[in-house]
Design a protein around this motif. Structure first.
Motif, PDB file in Angstrom:
ATOM      1  N   ARG A   1      38.008  31.953  45.454  1.00 17.21           N
ATOM      2  CA  ARG A   1      38.697  33.207  45.166  1.00 17.21           C
ATOM      3  C   ARG A   1      37.770  34.187  44.727  1.00 17.21           C
ATOM      4  O   ARG A   1      37.797  35.049  45.329  1.00 17.21           O
ATOM      5  CB  ARG A   1      39.835  32.929  44.215  1.00 17.21           C
ATOM      6  N   ASN A   2      36.916  34.003  43.756  1.00 19.35           N
ATOM      7  CA  ASN A   2      36.044  34.708  43.133  1.00 19.35           C
ATOM      8  C   ASN A   2      34.805  35.451  44.072  1.00 19.35           C
ATOM      9  O   ASN A   2      34.816  36.685  44.373  1.00 19.35           O
ATOM     10  CB  ASN A   2      35.204  34.321  41.734  1.00 19.35           C
ATOM     11  N   ALA A   3      34.477  34.425  44.739  1.00 24.81           N
ATOM     12  CA  ALA A   3      33.497  34.971  45.849  1.00 24.81           C
ATOM     13  C   ALA A   3      34.101  35.690  46.847  1.00 24.81           C
ATOM     14  O   ALA A   3      33.295  36.647  47.434  1.00 24.81           O
ATOM     15  CB  ALA A   3      32.826  33.757  46.465  1.00 24.81           C
ATOM     16  N   ARG A   4      35.349  35.290  47.435  1.00 21.62           N
ATOM     17  CA  ARG A   4      36.077  35.976  48.341  1.00 21.62           C
ATOM     18  C   ARG A   4      36.220  37.788  48.084  1.00 21.62           C
ATOM     19  O   ARG A   4      36.334  38.574  48.503  1.00 21.62           O
ATOM     20  CB  ARG A   4      37.104  35.479  48.913  1.00 21.62           C
ATOM     21  N   THR A   5      36.612  37.607  46.671  1.00 21.00           N
ATOM     22  CA  THR A   5      37.194  39.025  46.153  1.00 21.00           C
ATOM     23  C   THR A   5      35.748  39.707  45.834  1.00 21.00           C
ATOM     24  O   THR A   5      36.213  40.924  46.154  1.00 21.00           O
ATOM     25  CB  THR A   5      37.885  38.572  44.984  1.00 21.00           C
ATOM     26  N   HIS A   6      34.803  39.325  45.415  1.00 24.05           N
ATOM     27  CA  HIS A   6      33.921  40.234  44.849  1.00 24.05           C
ATOM     28  C   HIS A   6      32.662  40.823  46.199  1.00 24.05           C
ATOM     29  O   HIS A   6      31.822  41.384  45.935  1.00 24.05           O
ATOM     30  CB  HIS A   6      33.111  39.591  43.720  1.00 24.05           C
ATOM     31  N   ARG A   7      32.614  39.784  47.148  1.00 23.00           N
ATOM     32  CA  ARG A   7      31.554  40.248  48.302  1.00 23.00           C
ATOM     33  C   ARG A   7      32.265  39.827  49.697  1.00 23.00           C
ATOM     34  O   ARG A   7      32.907  38.727  49.622  1.00 23.00           O
ATOM     35  CB  ARG A   7      30.428  39.469  48.011  1.00 23.00           C
TER      36      ARG A   7
END
Length: 278
Positions: free
Chosen positions: A239-245
């Motif tokens: 989720r974090n990777a998808r949200t931030h880049r």
């Protein structure tokens, strides 16, 4: 003369002379109908078709998109089809048929008498199915080779109802569907627990002992920890990777991620409020 009534359920798939559509149709069939238990390879010289039967005697006819006897796409497709049937443990045998039967198959005009005749016909012995596979064995042995014939479709029967709408959105916009699924799950957990945190911190407080709000009825605390960490680690890893880049990813990865998020929804539904000790 009396016209014979047709009572058998027959479905025709694939296109005559086009191997790729016949292979795709076969894989669609295998994926959708897990109760297929028998296949007949119908051979007229170097032209081939299939008829498959399931446990309730429905019949699925794949038109003559396969061939043999030369090093081309048709024979390679036949080898692939036979290998797939073997892989799925669908018993397969071969019979010789007339040009008339092949023509009726390609024109979707078999009747009940034809079906009964085909399934009572003498099976070719000795079995020569492996002879069709052998020239292409190295290509077929490549692990990823046949997989692209299977349909890319989410298994709706196991999806949590709360993200069914996102499964439909996933077809057009996978990234948006996944982001909405992550946000929705956070909202659900915040509503259940009264917590105000976000992302992995929210799930740590909601599920991780000793101060968790929600838990599972499991005999081993390590299993509870493992399930709780699925939430926190999924958000950290995906989720974090998808949200931030912006992610450069393929369709297979997106399907895998959606099913992983679906598992979190199912686990959240199974979780119960932790009973407070008096």
């Amino acid at each position: 003369m009396f016209k014979t009534e047709n009572y058998y359920h027959l479905e025709y798939i694939g296109e005559a002379g086009i191997t790729q559509t016949c292979l795709i149709s076969l894989c669609n069939l295998i994926q959708v109908y897990p109760d297929l238990n028998y296949a007949l390879l119908l051979t007229n010289q170097q032209t081939h078709a299939f008829i498959l039967r399931n446990s309730i005697d429905s019949y699925y006819i794949i038109r003559s998109g396969f061939s043999s006897g030369y090093p081309g796409e048709g024979p390679k497709g036949l080898a692939t089809a036979l290998s797939l049937l073997k892989k799925h443990q669908i018993e397969t045998e071969e019979i010789v048929v007339s040009p008339k039967i092949i023509k009726k198959i390609n024109h979707s005009s078999l009747n009940d008498v034809d079906i009964d005749t085909l399934f009572n016909q003498k099976i070719i012995r000795p079995i020569r199915l492996h002879d069709y596979i052998y020239p292409f064995r190295k290509e077929i042995a490549e692990a990823e080779n046949p997989k692209h014939y299977y349909p890319f479709e989410l298994p709706y029967s196991i999806l949590d109802d709360r993200i069914f709408d996102l499964a439909l959105l996933f077809k057009q916009d996978p990234d948006s569907a996944l982001l909405k699924a992550y946000k929705r799950l956070e909202d659900i957990v915040r509503t259940r627990t009264g917590l105000s945190e976000h992302s992995s911190k929210l799930f740590s407080q909601a599920f991780l002992p000793p101060k968790a709000c929600l838990t599972w009825d499991l005999p081993d605390n390590s299993e509870i920890d493992g399930r709780a960490n699925l939430f926190t680690n999924t958000y950290k890893a995906f989720r974090n990777a998808r949200t931030h880049r912006e992610k450069d990813e393929n369709q297979i990865h997106q399907f895998r991620e959606f099913l992983l998020v679906n598992e979190l929804y199912l686990l959240e539904r199974e979780a119960t409020p932790l009973k407070s000790e008096d």
